[in-house]
Design a protein around this motif. Structure first.
Motif, short mmCIF file in Angstrom:
data_model
loop_
_atom_site.label_atom_id
_atom_site.label_comp_id
_atom_site.label_asym_id
_atom_site.label_seq_id
_atom_site.Cartn_x
_atom_site.Cartn_y
_atom_site.Cartn_z
N GLU A 110 0.82 -1.21 0.00
CA GLU A 110 0.00 0.00 0.00
C GLU A 110 0.85 1.26 0.00
N GLY A 111 0.22 2.35 -0.44
CA GLY A 111 0.94 3.61 -0.47
C GLY A 111 0.03 4.75 -0.87
N ILE A 112 0.65 5.84 -1.28
CA ILE A 112 -0.07 7.03 -1.73
C ILE A 112 0.54 7.51 -3.04
N ALA A 113 -0.27 8.23 -3.82
CA ALA A 113 0.20 8.85 -5.06
C ALA A 113 -0.39 10.25 -5.14
N TRP A 114 0.32 11.17 -5.80
CA TRP A 114 -0.16 12.56 -5.85
C TRP A 114 0.39 13.24 -7.10
N THR A 115 -0.16 14.40 -7.40
CA THR A 115 0.27 15.15 -8.57
C THR A 115 -0.12 16.61 -8.41
N GLY A 116 0.56 17.49 -9.13
CA GLY A 116 0.20 18.90 -9.14
C GLY A 116 -0.68 19.29 -10.31
N LYS A 117 -0.96 18.32 -11.19
CA LYS A 117 -1.82 18.57 -12.35
C LYS A 117 -2.96 17.57 -12.36
N GLY A 118 -4.19 18.04 -12.26
CA GLY A 118 -5.33 17.13 -12.31
C GLY A 118 -5.38 16.21 -11.11
N ASP A 119 -5.61 14.93 -11.37
CA ASP A 119 -5.67 13.96 -10.29
C ASP A 119 -5.05 12.64 -10.74
N ILE A 120 -4.91 11.72 -9.79
CA ILE A 120 -4.31 10.42 -10.07
C ILE A 120 -5.35 9.52 -10.72
N LYS A 121 -5.02 8.96 -11.87
CA LYS A 121 -5.93 8.08 -12.60
C LYS A 121 -5.56 6.61 -12.46
N GLN A 122 -4.30 6.31 -12.19
CA GLN A 122 -3.88 4.92 -12.17
C GLN A 122 -2.59 4.78 -11.37
N VAL A 123 -2.47 3.68 -10.64
CA VAL A 123 -1.22 3.28 -10.02
C VAL A 123 -0.96 1.83 -10.42
N GLN A 124 0.22 1.56 -10.93
CA GLN A 124 0.61 0.21 -11.35
C GLN A 124 1.74 -0.28 -10.46
N VAL A 125 1.74 -1.58 -10.19
CA VAL A 125 2.75 -2.18 -9.30
C VAL A 125 3.38 -3.37 -10.01
N SER A 126 4.69 -3.48 -9.88
CA SER A 126 5.42 -4.60 -10.46
C SER A 126 6.19 -5.34 -9.37
N PHE A 127 6.25 -6.66 -9.51
CA PHE A 127 6.99 -7.49 -8.55
C PHE A 127 8.16 -8.21 -9.20
N ASP A 128 8.45 -7.85 -10.46
CA ASP A 128 9.52 -8.52 -11.20
C ASP A 128 10.40 -7.52 -11.95
N LYS A 129 10.67 -6.37 -11.31
CA LYS A 129 11.54 -5.33 -11.86
C LYS A 129 11.01 -4.75 -13.17
N GLY A 130 9.68 -4.63 -13.26
CA GLY A 130 9.09 -3.92 -14.38
C GLY A 130 8.73 -4.75 -15.58
N LYS A 131 8.85 -6.07 -15.50
CA LYS A 131 8.47 -6.91 -16.65
C LYS A 131 6.95 -6.95 -16.81
N VAL A 132 6.25 -7.09 -15.69
CA VAL A 132 4.79 -7.13 -15.70
C VAL A 132 4.28 -6.11 -14.68
N TRP A 133 3.28 -5.33 -15.08
CA TRP A 133 2.68 -4.33 -14.19
C TRP A 133 1.23 -4.70 -13.93
N ARG A 134 0.86 -4.69 -12.64
CA ARG A 134 -0.52 -4.95 -12.23
C ARG A 134 -1.15 -3.65 -11.74
N GLU A 135 -2.44 -3.50 -11.95
CA GLU A 135 -3.12 -2.28 -11.54
C GLU A 135 -3.55 -2.35 -10.08
N ALA A 136 -3.19 -1.33 -9.32
CA ALA A 136 -3.58 -1.26 -7.91
C ALA A 136 -4.99 -0.68 -7.78
N ILE A 137 -5.58 -0.89 -6.62
CA ILE A 137 -6.90 -0.36 -6.32
C ILE A 137 -6.74 1.03 -5.69
N LEU A 138 -7.42 2.01 -6.26
CA LEU A 138 -7.41 3.37 -5.71
C LEU A 138 -8.62 3.53 -4.79
N THR A 139 -8.39 4.10 -3.61
CA THR A 139 -9.45 4.07 -2.60
C THR A 139 -10.05 5.42 -2.23
#
Length: 353
Positions: free
Chosen positions: A262-291
């Motif tokens: 778990e964590g947080i994401a932020w931006t100075g433009k608009g809002d956060i639309k997606q957070v992706q997480v990888s467990f294999d150094k970026g080979k595969v990315w899975r989409e996290a749940i935004l709450t």
């Protein structure tokens, strides 16, 4: 009864006082003032009677001194927003750069209340040739690079100064702003790095030229070239960014169990639309749940994803955020010699047993 264990601020320097929020251990949508990060360039100012007066002057129809009590009687706004130091994560730059070696905690979030600056400028009037608005704080000190005693002062383009969400704030989380965070009055500039939100606000001056103060033209400038000012440009809008709060870097976790990343994401433009997480150094990315994607226009977004390690070993966990302006965290941050705006893909390492 078990003892209650609380986190502590992480001290980076004492004189001036600079301390990080223990961001990995806090889950509140509004960070309590005792955990709000501290960023100072000088010693704290000595408060006096004049601290309760705010003068607006320069290229205006009439100069006005607004009293603290008068400001509190004006129609106000409340904004829940991220405030991030431009040097947050500076310690992660390679090669290393000089400056406070912030890790992940030069960032906090809470609710600010105050008067839109455009309300005050409607009272004073604005000359048609105004280009910038300069904000000077009561904090002063000697800069060794120019061998002068100067105040902390910054400017905003007139358009940003007139934005309805640019506030002269007097409350944080429903209480008067704590002294160490700018009491009695602090400028609040949503979407920009924290250097723009001048503390202990003393004067506001409208000018018809470009402000040349050292915290505008020397500091808080991106210098991509180590040996020159070529391609230099000012620090302003917060980059899209994220933090993995849990597990902590270099943690040892159970292999035969499901874990919440778990964590947080932020931006100075608009809002956060997606957070992706990888467990294999970026080979595969899975989409996290935004709450909490609709909680506030300027706040951070919480995210999480469940993960069960497939086998015993060492893993690199990475996270990257995408905002509504189409900005994605890069694999490598833009190196600059003062160490601002680090926003490379977030990364931790864990070991299973």
């Amino acid at each position: 009864m078990p003892y209650r264990v609380n986190p502590y601020l992480i001290t980076r320097s004492l004189h001036p006082e600079n301390q990080e929020t223990p961001i990995h251990f806090l889950r509140q949508p509004a960070i309590p003032e005792e955990y709000f990060f501290k960023r100072n360039h000088f010693f704290y100012p000595v408060p006096g009677q004049n601290s309760y007066q705010l003068q607006v002057k320069g290229k205006v129809t009439k100069s006005v001194n607004f009293h603290y009590d008068e400001l509190q009687r004006m129609p106000s706004r409340k904004l829940k927003m991220v405030l991030e130091c431009a040097g947050n994560k500076r310690s992660k730059f390679k090669p290393k750069v000089y400056g406070e070696q912030w890790e992940d905690g030069a960032i906090s979030q809470g609710e600010w209340q105050g008067i839109p600056l455009n309300t005050l400028l409607a009272v004073t009037g604005v000359d048609p040739d105004v280009r910038e608005v300069v904000f000077e704080g009561y904090d002063t000190g000697r800069r060794t690079d120019i061998n002068e005693v100067v105040p902390f002062a910054r400017s905003l383009p007139l358009q940003k100064a007139l934005h309805p969400d640019t506030l002269i704030a007097y409350k944080y989380n429903g209480k008067p702003i704590p002294f160490k965070h700018g009491f009695p009055l602090r400028l609040i500039v949503p979407g920009w790095y924290g250097m723009a939100s001048v503390k202990w606000l003393k004067t506001i001056t409208l000018i018809d030229e470009t402000f040349k103060g050292p915290f505008q033209t020397i500091d808080y400038v991106y210098y991509p070239d180590e040996n020159s000012s070529l391609k230099a440009y000012p620090v302003s809008i917060i980059n899209v960014n994220s933090i993995i709060q849990q597990p902590l870097d270099r943690s040892v976790i159970e292999q035969d169990a499901e874990h919440i990343i778990e964590g947080i994401a932020w931006t100075g433009k608009g809002d956060i639309k997606q957070v992706q997480v990888s467990f294999d150094k970026g080979k595969v990315w899975r989409e996290a749940i935004l709450t909490n994607t609709s909680s506030t226009a300027y706040g951070w977004t919480k995210w999480h994803i469940n993960w069960k390690p497939p086998e015993i070993g060492e893993y690199t966990i990475q996270a990257r955020a995408v905002d509504s302006a189409g900005r994605r965290q890069p694999e490598k941050a833009l190196w600059n010699k003062k160490g601002y705006g680090f926003n490379a893909v977030s990364e931790i390492n864990v070991k299973t047993e």
